[in-house]
Design an enzyme around this catalytic site. Structure first.
Site, PDB file in Angstrom:
ATOM      1  N   ASN A 165     -10.071  -0.660  -0.421  1.00  0.00           N
ATOM      2  CA  ASN A 165      -8.617  -0.497  -0.330  1.00  0.00           C
ATOM      3  C   ASN A 165      -7.999  -0.965  -1.648  1.00  0.00           C
ATOM      4  O   ASN A 165      -7.965  -2.160  -1.921  1.00  0.00           O
ATOM      5  CB  ASN A 165      -8.104  -1.320   0.859  1.00  0.00           C
ATOM      6  N   CYS A 225       0.820  -1.229   0.000  1.00  0.00           N
ATOM      7  CA  CYS A 225       0.000   0.000   0.000  1.00  0.00           C
ATOM      8  C   CYS A 225       0.846   1.267   0.000  1.00  0.00           C
ATOM      9  O   CYS A 225       0.362   2.335  -0.368  1.00  0.00           O
ATOM     10  CB  CYS A 225      -0.943   0.002   1.192  1.00  0.00           C
ATOM     11  N   HIS A 228      -3.785   6.908   2.439  1.00  0.00           N
ATOM     12  CA  HIS A 228      -4.116   5.569   1.944  1.00  0.00           C
ATOM     13  C   HIS A 228      -5.483   5.192   2.501  1.00  0.00           C
ATOM     14  O   HIS A 228      -5.775   5.434   3.670  1.00  0.00           O
ATOM     15  CB  HIS A 228      -3.045   4.573   2.399  1.00  0.00           C
TER      16      HIS A 228
HETATM   17  N1  ACO Z   1     -18.011  -9.732   8.114  1.00  0.00           N
HETATM   18  C1  ACO Z   1     -18.498 -10.043   9.334  1.00  0.00           C
HETATM   19  N2  ACO Z   1     -17.717 -10.331  10.378  1.00  0.00           N
HETATM   20  C2  ACO Z   1     -16.374 -10.314  10.163  1.00  0.00           C
HETATM   21  C3  ACO Z   1     -15.811 -10.013   8.936  1.00  0.00           C
HETATM   22  C4  ACO Z   1     -16.687  -9.722   7.877  1.00  0.00           C
HETATM   23  N3  ACO Z   1     -16.247  -9.407   6.645  1.00  0.00           N
HETATM   24  N4  ACO Z   1     -14.468 -10.070   9.036  1.00  0.00           N
HETATM   25  C5  ACO Z   1     -14.190 -10.399  10.319  1.00  0.00           C
HETATM   26  N5  ACO Z   1     -15.353 -10.547  11.003  1.00  0.00           N
HETATM   27  C6  ACO Z   1     -15.532 -10.883  12.393  1.00  0.00           C
HETATM   28  C7  ACO Z   1     -14.334 -11.595  13.001  1.00  0.00           C
HETATM   29  O1  ACO Z   1     -14.381 -12.976  12.743  1.00  0.00           O
HETATM   30  C8  ACO Z   1     -14.519 -11.275  14.461  1.00  0.00           C
HETATM   31  O2  ACO Z   1     -15.489 -12.138  14.990  1.00  0.00           O
HETATM   32  P1  ACO Z   1     -15.333 -12.697  16.517  1.00  0.00           P
HETATM   33  O3  ACO Z   1     -15.354 -11.466  17.376  1.00  0.00           O
HETATM   34  O4  ACO Z   1     -16.498 -13.576  16.650  1.00  0.00           O
HETATM   35  O5  ACO Z   1     -14.009 -13.389  16.523  1.00  0.00           O
HETATM   36  C9  ACO Z   1     -15.126  -9.869  14.459  1.00  0.00           C
HETATM   37  O6  ACO Z   1     -15.667  -9.690  13.138  1.00  0.00           O
HETATM   38  C10 ACO Z   1     -14.112  -8.779  14.707  1.00  0.00           C
HETATM   39  O7  ACO Z   1     -12.968  -9.033  13.899  1.00  0.00           O
HETATM   40  P2  ACO Z   1     -11.692  -8.118  13.960  1.00  0.00           P
HETATM   41  O8  ACO Z   1     -10.675  -8.632  12.988  1.00  0.00           O
HETATM   42  O9  ACO Z   1     -11.288  -7.916  15.381  1.00  0.00           O
HETATM   43  O10 ACO Z   1     -12.314  -6.751  13.403  1.00  0.00           O
HETATM   44  P3  ACO Z   1     -11.642  -5.354  13.330  1.00  0.00           P
HETATM   45  O11 ACO Z   1     -12.507  -4.386  14.004  1.00  0.00           O
HETATM   46  O12 ACO Z   1     -10.173  -5.404  13.703  1.00  0.00           O
HETATM   47  O13 ACO Z   1     -11.710  -5.033  11.768  1.00  0.00           O
HETATM   48  C11 ACO Z   1     -10.272  -4.997   9.856  1.00  0.00           C
HETATM   49  C12 ACO Z   1     -11.020  -5.867  10.863  1.00  0.00           C
HETATM   50  C13 ACO Z   1     -11.303  -4.200   9.078  1.00  0.00           C
HETATM   51  C14 ACO Z   1      -9.516  -5.903   8.890  1.00  0.00           C
HETATM   52  C15 ACO Z   1      -9.296  -4.054  10.582  1.00  0.00           C
HETATM   53  O14 ACO Z   1      -8.534  -4.779  11.489  1.00  0.00           O
HETATM   54  C16 ACO Z   1      -8.351  -3.315   9.654  1.00  0.00           C
HETATM   55  O15 ACO Z   1      -8.748  -2.477   8.877  1.00  0.00           O
HETATM   56  N6  ACO Z   1      -7.019  -3.596   9.741  1.00  0.00           N
HETATM   57  C17 ACO Z   1      -6.016  -2.897   8.981  1.00  0.00           C
HETATM   58  C18 ACO Z   1      -5.976  -3.378   7.563  1.00  0.00           C
HETATM   59  C19 ACO Z   1      -4.870  -2.672   6.836  1.00  0.00           C
HETATM   60  O16 ACO Z   1      -4.673  -1.482   6.988  1.00  0.00           O
HETATM   61  N7  ACO Z   1      -4.102  -3.390   6.054  1.00  0.00           N
HETATM   62  C20 ACO Z   1      -2.929  -2.819   5.454  1.00  0.00           C
HETATM   63  C21 ACO Z   1      -3.150  -2.356   4.120  1.00  0.00           C
HETATM   64  S1  ACO Z   1      -3.433  -3.646   2.989  1.00  0.00           S
HETATM   65  C22 ACO Z   1      -2.010  -3.894   2.025  1.00  0.00           C
HETATM   66  O17 ACO Z   1      -0.926  -3.540   2.359  1.00  0.00           O
HETATM   67  C23 ACO Z   1      -2.182  -4.715   0.755  1.00  0.00           C
END
Ligand code: ACO
Length: 332
Positions: free
Chosen positions: A289, A118, A259
């Site tokens: 993203n 990214c 980003h």
């Molecule tokens: N739909 C429904 N539920 C979901 C989904 C979905 N798509 N995805 C995960 N869940 C569930 C999980 O299983 C979890 O359930 P549980 O509590 O029963 O275990 C719950 O939702 C919470 O999951 P978390 O992973 O803790 O959710 P979080 O609030 O952290 O959001 C996210 C996840 C959106 C991925 C966030 O962590 C994020 O944005 N992280 C950063 C991503 C990023 O910036 N990546 C770098 C850039 S990408 C690159 O370089 C190519």
């Protein structure tokens, strides 16, 4: 050998391209156990674009590049270098930039990829800026392009809802003495969390096997929570450093082009920098993203709809796999 030190670079033109096909959150509800509400509340994404069958990353990149060249009043034959930030090139070998050069028809100039996920566009822009500052080159085409829909596991709700396809480009040329140009760039990597966001198989460490394909080891794997925490911290510190190097305060920033990974990350960065969210160019809602493409797509939107004006100070910051992150401050 005499080294002529040139002026800093400036962004002479921008361009972007997104594929026509829109995939809404509702369409994802049919693929995985997710909901429009979860995706919107946790990420800010409503829909994303998905490339057409047969469309390659270099095809998208070339569309964005042609628009950037047109905006800069230049043609492919004016270019001295092509740098493409991507982790979803047409093929593992050769570089996506080689196909971009082939399609633009400007043989002979250096063309290479930068794999900083990214942060790829800001990395590429920083490299282009150095070549112009050194006096080695004049016109550098910088592209961020990702065709992530082909490297996603469409059965993994934790990743497939987040990403989209697209391309953005900027043409860098030597700045004049009017104060415009790339004021500072900062690049960083801390590989402590390198495995938190990766495509485990298909490289030289773990060549692709039938079993690997079955287990989707050739697709994006991510521990999103790990990245979220460092993203807020590192995007804030990198932005502050880009400002410090240029001797500017956050209040001097007219527009932040961040980003677009997660609206919650962006909101927290805005709070920590004390820059109001209405000075951020945002499009995560429409494109998700798009990794290295997200900054140049948003930059182009801001320029073309007139929000970003000549002379405005624009801060860019990005973080992704590696973990690699970067910031850039430009006077447009
Ligand atoms: N739909 C429904 N539920 C979901 C989904 C979905 N798509 N995805 C995960 N869940 C569930 C999980 O299983 C979890 O359930 P549980 O509590 O029963 O275990 C719950 O939702 C919470 O999951 P978390 O992973 O803790 O959710 P979080 O609030 O952290 O959001 C996210 C996840 C959106 C991925 C966030 O962590 C994020 O944005 N992280 C950063 C991503 C990023 O910036 N990546 C770098 C850039 S990408 C690159 O370089 C190519």
């Amino acid at each position: 050998m005499t080294i002529t030190v040139g002026p800093r670079s400036r962004i002479a033109g921008t361009g972007a391209y997104v594929p026509e096909r829109v995939m809404t959150n509702a369409a994802l509800e049919a693929l995985v156990d997710t909901s429009d509400e979860w995706i919107r509340e946790r990420t800010g994404i409503r829909e994303r674009r998905v490339a057409a069958e047969g469309e390659a990353a270099s095809d998208m990149a070339v569309q964005a590049a042609r628009r950037a060249l047109e905006a800069a009043g230049l043609s492919p034959s004016d270019l001295d270098m092509i740098i493409v930030g991507t982790i979803s090139a047409d093929m593992p070998l050769p570089a996506c930039a080689a196909f971009v050069q082939q399609k633009l028809g400007c043989p002979g100039i250096p063309a290479f990829d930068v794999a900083a996920a990214c942060a790829g566009f800001v990395y590429a822009m920083s490299i282009g800026d150095q070549f112009i500052r050194s006096g080695a080159h004049r016109n550098v085409l910088v592209i961020g392009v990702e065709l992530l829909s082909r490297v996603l596991n469409w059965k993994d709700r934790a990743t497939c809802v987040l990403f989209g396809d697209g391309a953005g480009a900027a043409v860098l040329t030597p700045a004049g003495d009017d104060g415009r140009g790339v004021l500072s760039t900062r690049l960083y990597t801390d590989a402590t969390l390198a495995e938190s966001l990766c495509i485990p198989a298909g490289g030289s460490k773990e060549p692709l096997t039938a079993a690997g394909i079955e287990e989707a080891r050739d697709k994006v794997h991510m521990v999103g929570g790990d990245i979220f925490k460092v993203a807020v911290r590192n995007l804030t510190s990198a932005s502050r450093e880009a400002l410090e190097v240029a001797g500017l305060e956050p209040k001097a920033v007219d527009w932040v082009v961040p980003h677009q990974a997660n609206m919650r990350i962006i909101t927290q960065v805005a709070q920590r920098l004390d820059i109001p969210l209405d000075r951020f160019v945002l499009n995560i809602e429409r494109y998700g993203n798009t990794s290295s493409a997200s900054i140049p797509i948003a930059l182009d939107e801001g320029v073309r709809d007139g929000r970003i004006q000549p002379g405005n100070t624009v801060l860019m910051c990005a973080l992704g796999a590696g973990i690699s992150w970067a910031s850039a401050l430009c006077r447009m």
